[in-house]
Design a protein around this motif. Structure first.
Motif, PDB file in Angstrom:
ATOM      1  N   LEU A   1       2.040   0.321  11.450  1.00 17.66           N
ATOM      2  CA  LEU A   1       2.806  -0.860  11.582  1.00 17.66           C
ATOM      3  C   LEU A   1       3.158  -1.078  13.125  1.00 17.66           C
ATOM      4  O   LEU A   1       3.715  -2.291  13.571  1.00 17.66           O
ATOM      5  CB  LEU A   1       4.085  -1.123  10.782  1.00 17.66           C
ATOM      6  CG  LEU A   1       3.858  -1.594   9.428  1.00 17.66           C
ATOM      7  CD1 LEU A   1       5.162  -1.450   8.747  1.00 17.66           C
ATOM      8  CD2 LEU A   1       3.137  -2.955   9.193  1.00 17.66           C
ATOM      9  N   ARG A   2       3.031  -0.106  14.116  1.00 17.29           N
ATOM     10  CA  ARG A   2       3.072  -0.376  15.343  1.00 17.29           C
ATOM     11  C   ARG A   2       4.645  -0.943  15.706  1.00 17.29           C
ATOM     12  O   ARG A   2       5.021  -1.937  16.371  1.00 17.29           O
ATOM     13  CB  ARG A   2       2.105  -1.212  16.225  1.00 17.29           C
ATOM     14  CG  ARG A   2       0.822  -0.876  15.702  1.00 17.29           C
ATOM     15  CD  ARG A   2      -0.389  -1.807  16.373  1.00 17.29           C
ATOM     16  NE  ARG A   2       0.076  -3.137  16.249  1.00 17.29           N
ATOM     17  CZ  ARG A   2      -0.348  -3.807  15.297  1.00 17.29           C
ATOM     18  NH1 ARG A   2      -0.795  -3.375  14.129  1.00 17.29           N
ATOM     19  NH2 ARG A   2      -0.075  -5.162  15.170  1.00 17.29           N
ATOM     20  N   ALA A   3       5.585  -0.442  15.259  1.00 16.93           N
ATOM     21  CA  ALA A   3       6.888  -0.877  15.272  1.00 16.93           C
ATOM     22  C   ALA A   3       7.822   0.357  15.341  1.00 16.93           C
ATOM     23  O   ALA A   3       7.807   1.125  14.614  1.00 16.93           O
ATOM     24  CB  ALA A   3       7.431  -1.774  14.001  1.00 16.93           C
ATOM     25  N   ARG A   4       9.150   0.041  16.273  1.00 19.52           N
ATOM     26  CA  ARG A   4       9.915   1.046  16.470  1.00 19.52           C
ATOM     27  C   ARG A   4      10.594   1.214  15.288  1.00 19.52           C
ATOM     28  O   ARG A   4      11.252   2.560  14.976  1.00 19.52           O
ATOM     29  CB  ARG A   4      10.909   0.682  17.548  1.00 19.52           C
ATOM     30  CG  ARG A   4      10.296   0.517  19.041  1.00 19.52           C
ATOM     31  CD  ARG A   4      11.336   0.617  19.998  1.00 19.52           C
ATOM     32  NE  ARG A   4      12.075  -0.382  19.994  1.00 19.52           N
ATOM     33  CZ  ARG A   4      13.309  -0.658  19.839  1.00 19.52           C
ATOM     34  NH1 ARG A   4      13.945   0.469  19.585  1.00 19.52           N
ATOM     35  NH2 ARG A   4      14.116  -1.736  19.741  1.00 19.52           N
TER      36      ARG A   4
ATOM     37  N   GLU B   1       0.732  -1.192   0.026  1.00 16.22           N
ATOM     38  CA  GLU B   1      -0.125  -0.069  -0.166  1.00 16.22           C
ATOM     39  C   GLU B   1       0.722   1.064   0.033  1.00 16.22           C
ATOM     40  O   GLU B   1       0.639   2.415  -0.579  1.00 16.22           O
ATOM     41  CB  GLU B   1      -0.937  -0.122   1.088  1.00 16.22           C
ATOM     42  CG  GLU B   1      -1.937   1.166   1.266  1.00 16.22           C
ATOM     43  CD  GLU B   1      -2.571   1.053   2.510  1.00 16.22           C
ATOM     44  OE1 GLU B   1      -3.503   2.083   2.620  1.00 16.22           O
ATOM     45  OE2 GLU B   1      -2.746   0.191   3.196  1.00 16.22           O
ATOM     46  N   HIS B   2       1.868   1.222   0.663  1.00 17.43           N
ATOM     47  CA  HIS B   2       2.594   2.490   0.998  1.00 17.43           C
ATOM     48  C   HIS B   2       4.152   2.611   0.209  1.00 17.43           C
ATOM     49  O   HIS B   2       4.610   3.493   0.139  1.00 17.43           O
ATOM     50  CB  HIS B   2       2.875   2.667   2.367  1.00 17.43           C
ATOM     51  CG  HIS B   2       1.605   2.870   3.118  1.00 17.43           C
ATOM     52  ND1 HIS B   2       0.700   3.897   3.112  1.00 17.43           N
ATOM     53  CD2 HIS B   2       1.055   2.007   4.198  1.00 17.43           C
ATOM     54  CE1 HIS B   2      -0.216   3.743   3.907  1.00 17.43           C
ATOM     55  NE2 HIS B   2      -0.122   2.594   4.358  1.00 17.43           N
TER      56      HIS B   2
ATOM     57  N   GLN C   1      12.497   4.980  11.368  1.00 17.58           N
ATOM     58  CA  GLN C   1      12.385   5.146  12.642  1.00 17.58           C
ATOM     59  C   GLN C   1      10.722   5.495  12.540  1.00 17.58           C
ATOM     60  O   GLN C   1      10.145   6.125  11.802  1.00 17.58           O
ATOM     61  CB  GLN C   1      13.066   6.095  13.321  1.00 17.58           C
ATOM     62  CG  GLN C   1      14.481   5.726  13.413  1.00 17.58           C
ATOM     63  CD  GLN C   1      15.453   6.769  14.293  1.00 17.58           C
ATOM     64  OE1 GLN C   1      16.255   6.461  14.886  1.00 17.58           O
ATOM     65  NE2 GLN C   1      15.257   7.917  14.028  1.00 17.58           N
ATOM     66  N   ARG C   2      10.236   5.439  14.011  1.00 19.36           N
ATOM     67  CA  ARG C   2       8.909   5.787  14.025  1.00 19.36           C
ATOM     68  C   ARG C   2       8.425   7.378  13.864  1.00 19.36           C
ATOM     69  O   ARG C   2       7.455   7.575  13.583  1.00 19.36           O
ATOM     70  CB  ARG C   2       8.351   5.416  15.526  1.00 19.36           C
ATOM     71  CG  ARG C   2       6.933   5.346  15.855  1.00 19.36           C
ATOM     72  CD  ARG C   2       6.478   4.593  16.839  1.00 19.36           C
ATOM     73  NE  ARG C   2       7.360   4.575  18.132  1.00 19.36           N
ATOM     74  CZ  ARG C   2       7.237   3.569  19.094  1.00 19.36           C
ATOM     75  NH1 ARG C   2       6.565   2.800  19.162  1.00 19.36           N
ATOM     76  NH2 ARG C   2       8.340   3.876  20.106  1.00 19.36           N
ATOM     77  N   ASP C   3       9.541   8.171  14.328  1.00 17.95           N
ATOM     78  CA  ASP C   3       9.147   9.462  13.854  1.00 17.95           C
ATOM     79  C   ASP C   3       9.569   9.927  12.726  1.00 17.95           C
ATOM     80  O   ASP C   3       9.692  10.998  12.301  1.00 17.95           O
ATOM     81  CB  ASP C   3      10.264  10.314  14.865  1.00 17.95           C
ATOM     82  CG  ASP C   3      11.702   9.939  14.628  1.00 17.95           C
ATOM     83  OD1 ASP C   3      11.891   9.305  13.633  1.00 17.95           O
ATOM     84  OD2 ASP C   3      12.505  10.588  15.684  1.00 17.95           O
TER      85      ASP C   3
ATOM     86  N   GLY D   1       5.086   8.958   5.339  1.00 18.23           N
ATOM     87  CA  GLY D   1       4.777   9.973   6.585  1.00 18.23           C
ATOM     88  C   GLY D   1       4.543   9.093   7.727  1.00 18.23           C
ATOM     89  O   GLY D   1       4.525   7.871   7.686  1.00 18.23           O
ATOM     90  N   ARG D   2       4.771  10.003   8.933  1.00 24.07           N
ATOM     91  CA  ARG D   2       4.727   9.477  10.106  1.00 24.07           C
ATOM     92  C   ARG D   2       3.381   8.763  10.576  1.00 24.07           C
ATOM     93  O   ARG D   2       3.385   7.635  11.214  1.00 24.07           O
ATOM     94  CB  ARG D   2       5.036  10.385  11.482  1.00 24.07           C
ATOM     95  CG  ARG D   2       6.536  10.906  11.387  1.00 24.07           C
ATOM     96  CD  ARG D   2       6.711  11.852  12.520  1.00 24.07           C
ATOM     97  NE  ARG D   2       6.225  12.996  12.080  1.00 24.07           N
ATOM     98  CZ  ARG D   2       6.374  14.251  12.739  1.00 24.07           C
ATOM     99  NH1 ARG D   2       6.930  14.297  14.219  1.00 24.07           N
ATOM    100  NH2 ARG D   2       5.838  15.381  12.496  1.00 24.07           N
TER     101      ARG D   2
END
Length: 860
Positions: free
Chosen positions: A354-357, A338-339, A378-380, A347-348
């Motif tokens: 995906l709830r992953a670091r 999808e992405h 990274q998540r950010d 984007g963030r």
């Protein structure tokens, strides 16, 4: 031969004029009829004839009589119950009203409507539970909405207490999506199991969504706040944590109707409480579990074979798995589709899905020399470059180096202890063969998969993952059984601690010693890996193949198959199983719809030993389009491979699930002289099995003999003899003394053949126990015990000894003596094709004799 409709119509005249079938499920069929004396319409439910065992019929009629004496506005009235022409039935009111399932197709109910449905259901259950009946199949389609009240119907698979115990019986029949965990696992079913189902129904009524116990979290936002804890208690996994009874559940649910939500004006004036409210909101808001890492599919640059990227992604997951908590592979793949294809453009908000670091991605390029460039997101939203790995060395070494670069960023403490995967081989040729096998397996090409996994094991005999996937590929290539030489317990003993969790759980399920334990392991795998279609399919296959031993309906296993196919619409074995299930259930339209994706997913004829599409199409025609059946038979039988496959399917009694149809088709094909003798032998066996199911034992034995002659194998001759001695032990109509004598004589001859002596001695020993021949039993037991450790003879001897102890009243001893055989039976190592039936049927008898009725109903 008359249809079930015609039989029922003839049997109930002149009191009832049976018009047509209304609905059918895995356990029973409901017909619309006219009550002639009372001049009104009624509904008549019967047990499917093939499921009408003595135990099932007794329970069915007992429940109907209980319900007939129960007058309650929220329970469907029953007026009459009995047996006619071998059909067990009961008569109930017929209402032309919608069900809750019909109503929910238009969306969720209003909160007050849902609450009232709950009150009515729990009122009904309070009454029926008081009479010792557990419904066991509460779902929206069994709840009628009649004149502003909910009425609970369809008690056809409910359970009642035994004559000596109060409470509910077990037996995992029902509808999978509405079962309590203990019910789905084949455990004891109690009133709390019904309350769990009510919790599911009410969740669906309030939200308009199906409850998914395997999901990591559930959305309670559409349910009034005071009702959420009430439903959560009903949906507790452990029965003892649920409501004590229907009355307590009903009172608590109904009292919430007087509560009004008030403005909390104090929050407007006391700003200090705002922080507390926000904190509380954070605490009670459902959150998804965070993972360390999502390994995204690697990208193959220009000039790079896409299979290289696919293999490297797979191997990298293996190498980082011991050090990180991974997002499920299927979820990562769906998210990337999808992405993708660039992590730098994401984007963030999308990253957090995906709830992953960290999200790991690599690109394989050929700039001068081929290399793998690794990036972590990274998540950010920040991108961390993990460097590049040159494609020098074999695939295992490259993946290990890629895994190291990822792990040292995600888990810095593991940088100096990192070793990569301990279950992948050091030999590149073994690893390459394994990867080729995985690719073949994913496209349902099971013959090449068997060859490549076998090649991997030839190069490294300790390669446990190759052993696991070879067992699976062998199974779906044709036989439906795991590879007989692939002992998965050895893999678990040697590598269990190092295996990826999903593979370990599935292997443990395969070797588990009881069906309840096996189903529980599969459910755990599904809960932890909810997107994995193969785990869901193995669970469904277990329900379909072994479920009948413990009363799990075909309808239940079919719903589990549907869930697996929904997760992966290209999983060939699941699609094929689903078509067969629809055929056996009589769902013609559904079978036709499922045929097209099953055909599309199938690999070519040269890549599977038994090519399914022609058989599936033929079976649909035979069952639902009888006018075209003869033409379809001629077309199918022109191809020798299809003729052979048809014989194997019929012999396994897997095509129709209707004995008369199987017997007729088997007879026709035994007379087809175009077929080679072994093929005709298969059809003789098919007809014989059908005749056994119909109680026509003498004819069946004639066809077993014909099959033995045409097949020309000692195995076929041995089984023909075993049928004569073991049928009376298993309980069907008795075999004539002359036939029993013929069986004994043939088996005595087999005791001189080293390849078959143990099985022949075992069968003669069982016959001696049944005949009260102590000397004959002792002789057989002594011969079997003389064999070496862990041999077929020893295993059969243990079963024989248990039957002997039970014959003297030692039922508890017999159960204890056969417990070690359950894991061997699960692994297909029981020693004789009849051993499984003897093991399970006798254990059920012994449990019954000990008045352990619930355990007997679910004997494992």
């Amino acid at each position: 031969m008359p249809s079930i409709l015609e039989r029922l119509r003839d049997a109930l005249r002149p009191d009832y004029d049976v018009e047509r079938e209304l609905a059918g499920g895995g356990m029973g069929i409901v017909f619309l009829a006219w009550d002639v004396p009372l001049d009104r319409r009624v509904a008549i439910k019967i047990i499917r004839p093939e499921l009408a065992t003595a135990r099932a019929a007794q329970r069915f009629l007992r429940e109907a009589r209980i319900l007939a004496n129960l007058s309650h506005p929220n329970v469907m009235p029953v007026h009459r119950a009995g047996e006619a022409d071998g059909l067990f039935y009961y008569v109930m009111d017929y209402f032309e009203s919608e069900t809750l399932a019909d109503r929910l197709r238009h969306g969720a109910l209003r909160a007050e409507e849902a609450r009232k449905v709950g009150r009515d259901l729990l009122d009904a259950l309070e009454a029926v539970h008081r009479h010792g009946v557990v419904h066991r199949d509460i779902k929206p389609s069994n709840i009628l909405l009649i004149e502003h009240r909910a009425v609970l119907a369809d008690f056809g698979i409910s359970g009642a207490p035994s004559d000596t115990t109060q409470g509910a019986t077990a037996g995992p029949a029902g509808t999978l999506g509405y079962m309590a965990p203990e019910q789905a696992a084949g455990g004891e079913v109690t009133p709390q199991s019904d309350l769990y189902a009510v919790g599911i129904v009410l969740y669906e009524a309030f939200t308009g969504r199906r409850w998914d116990a395997s999901a990591p979290g559930s959305d309670w936002s559409r349910i009034p706040r005071r009702i959420v804890p009430i439903l959560k208690r009903a949906l507790a996994r452990e029965p003892e944590r649920r409501w004590a009874d229907a009355a307590a559940f009903r009172r608590t649910l109904w009292h919430t109707r007087t509560t009004r939500y008030r403005r909390r004006t104090l929050l407007l004036t006391l700003s200090g409480l705002a922080v507390g409210v926000l904190a509380m909101m954070w605490i009670i808001t459902p959150r998804w579990e965070s993972r360390d890492l999502a390994v995204l599919p690697f990208t193959a640059g220009p000039g790079v074979d896409p299979s290289v990227a696919e293999d490297l992604t797979t191997l990298t997951r293996y190498n980082v798995d011991p050090y990180t908590r991974l997002v499920e592979e299927e979820e990562s793949l769906d998210w990337w589709q999808e992405h993708g294809p660039s992590i730098r453009l994401i984007g963030r908000r999308e990253i957090r899905q995906l709830r992953a670091r960290y999200l790991a991605h690599a690109t394989i390029t050929t700039h001068g020399d081929t290399q793998v460039t690794i990036e972590l997101l990274q998540r950010d939203g920040q991108v961390v470059t993990a460097g590049a790995v040159h494609l020098g060395g074999g695939p295992g070494d490259i993946a290990r180096r890629v895994g190291y670069r990822i792990t040292r960023i995600v888990q810095p403490d593991s940088e100096f202890t990192y070793e990569g995967s301990k279950v992948l081989p050091q030999k590149d040729d073994a690893l390459t063969a394994y990867l080729d096998g995985l690719r073949a397996f994913r496209r349902n090409a099971f013959q090449p998969a068997v060859e490549r996994f076998s090649a991997a094991l030839e190069r490294d005999s300790g390669f446990g993952l190759a052993r696991w996937w070879l067992s699976n590929a062998w199974r779906w290539r044709q036989t439906g059984m795991p590879h007989p030489a692939m002992d998965l317990q050895l893999v678990l003993d040697a590598q269990g601690a190092d295996l990826p969790e999903l593979e370990r759980l599935l292997m443990e399920a395969q070797v588990a010693g009881s069906l309840g334990r096996r189903l529980d392991l599969y459910r755990t795998a599904i809960e932890r890996y909810p997107r994995n279609a193969y785990a869901a399919f193995l669970y469904a296959d277990e329900l379909q193949s072994r479920g009948p031993y413990v009363g799990i309906s075909l309808q239940t296993s079919t719903e589990a198959l549907e869930a697996a196919v929904e997760k992966d619409s290209s999983l060939g074995p699941a699609l094929n199983h689903l078509v067969w299930a629809y055929i056996r259930l009589g769902y013609g339209d559904a079978a036709l719809r499922a045929l097209e994706p099953a055909t599309r997913a199938s690999a070519g004829r040269d890549e599977v030993k038994r090519y399914q599409p022609p058989l599936l199409a033929f079976a649909i025609t035979e069952r639902f389009f009888p006018d075209s059946a003869m033409i379809a038979r001629e077309v199918l039988l022109r191809d020798p491979a299809d003729r052979q496959a048809l014989g194997e399917v019929l012999r396994l009694a897997a095509m129709f699930g209707i004995a008369p149809t199987q017997a007729e088709l088997g007879l026709q094909l035994t007379q087809d002289r175009r077929l080679a003798p072994p093929f005709r032998g298969n059809f003789h066996e098919a007809r014989a099995l059908a005749l056994v199911g119909m109680g026509r034992i003498r004819e069946a034995l004639i066809h077993f003999d014909s099959a033995a002659v045409l097949l020309g194998t000692p195995e076929a001759r041995l089984q023909a003899a075993e049928w004569r001695l073991l049928l009376p032990i298993l309980g069907p109509p008795s075999v004539s003394p002359a036939e029993v004598a013929a069986g004994r004589s043939a088996l005595r001859a087999f005791t001189l053949d080293p390849a078959y002596a143990s099985r022949a001695v075992w069968a003669l020993g069982l016959d001696a126990v049944a005949d009260g021949d102590a000397r004959g039993f002792a002789r057989s037991a002594e011969l079997l015990q003389a064999a070496g450790d862990d041999t077929i003879a020893v295993r059969l001897g243990m079963l024989l000894e248990a039957v002997h102890r039970a014959s003297g009243g030692g039922f508890a001893e017999a159960l204890a003596h056969t417990s070690p055989l359950l894991p061997l039976d699960s692994a297909g190592r029981g020693g004789d094709p009849f051993a499984r039936a003897v093991l399970h049927m006798k254990r059920a008898e012994w449990l019954d004799s000990l008045e352990r009725f619930a355990a007997a109903d679910s004997a494992q």
